[in-house]
Every structure is written in C-alpha cells, then in structure tokens.
Motif scaffolding. Structure first.
Motif: not given
Length: 95
Positions: A9-14, A16-27, A32-37, A52-57
């Motif tokens: 989802l992150r890459t499809a929305h173009s 970065s990890q930093v931008q997603l982190a800022n949007g979710l108020n996390v580091s 990175s830890n989420w994406e690497n499981n 954030f991504f307008s998808v369902s859980t």
C-alpha cells in the motif's frame, strides 16, 4: 502477511516509510519493523493504518481482498465519475 500488505500500500501510494510514519505518528523504525514482520502494529495502529490508506482492517489482515475507497461527502455526480474511472481502468467497458 501484514507487513507485506502495508509495504504494498505504501509503495502504491508513492510514499516513503518516513511519510507513513509521520502520518501515523510513529517512528520510521516502527514502520520498517512492521514491513519486515519483526513486530505487529497494535490494534489502534491497525485501525489508523486502515484509515490512512482508506482500506478495511480486513484488507490489511488479508481476510478480504477487496479495497474500498472512502466516498463520504461526495455528490452523486462525483460518485458516478469515480465509478466510471474504476470501470475504465478495470476494463469493464471494453467493447
């Protein structure tokens, strides 16, 4: 796995990890830890990520392969335009 879905989802929305982190108020490291499981997001973060991504859980958890687009507040004309774009992209209007 959840991390792969978040990364997809992150890459499809173009973004970065930093931008997603800022949007979710996390580091960035958390994303990175989420994406690497390495770790799983909390339920609260799962919900925030879905919003954030307008998808369902369910989509994030791969319980449902459908993506949803938030259309609250759009007019009927705007909705019709979006439906037409989706049909055009998916090839439903091929003659």
């Amino acid at each position: 796995m959840l991390g792969e879905v978040i990364k997809k989802l992150r890459t499809a929305h173009s973004i970065s990890q930093v931008q997603l982190a800022n949007g979710l108020n996390v580091s960035k490291q958390t994303v990175s830890n989420w994406e690497n499981n390495n770790i799983l997001p909390s339920i609260e973060m799962l919900v925030k990520t879905a919003r954030f991504f307008s998808v369902s859980t369910d989509y994030l958890l791969e319980l449902n392969d459908r993506q949803y687009i938030e259309v609250t507040g759009l007019t009927e004309v705007q909705l019709a335009h979006i439906q037409q774009i989706i049909q055009d992209i998916s090839g439903e209007n091929k003659k």
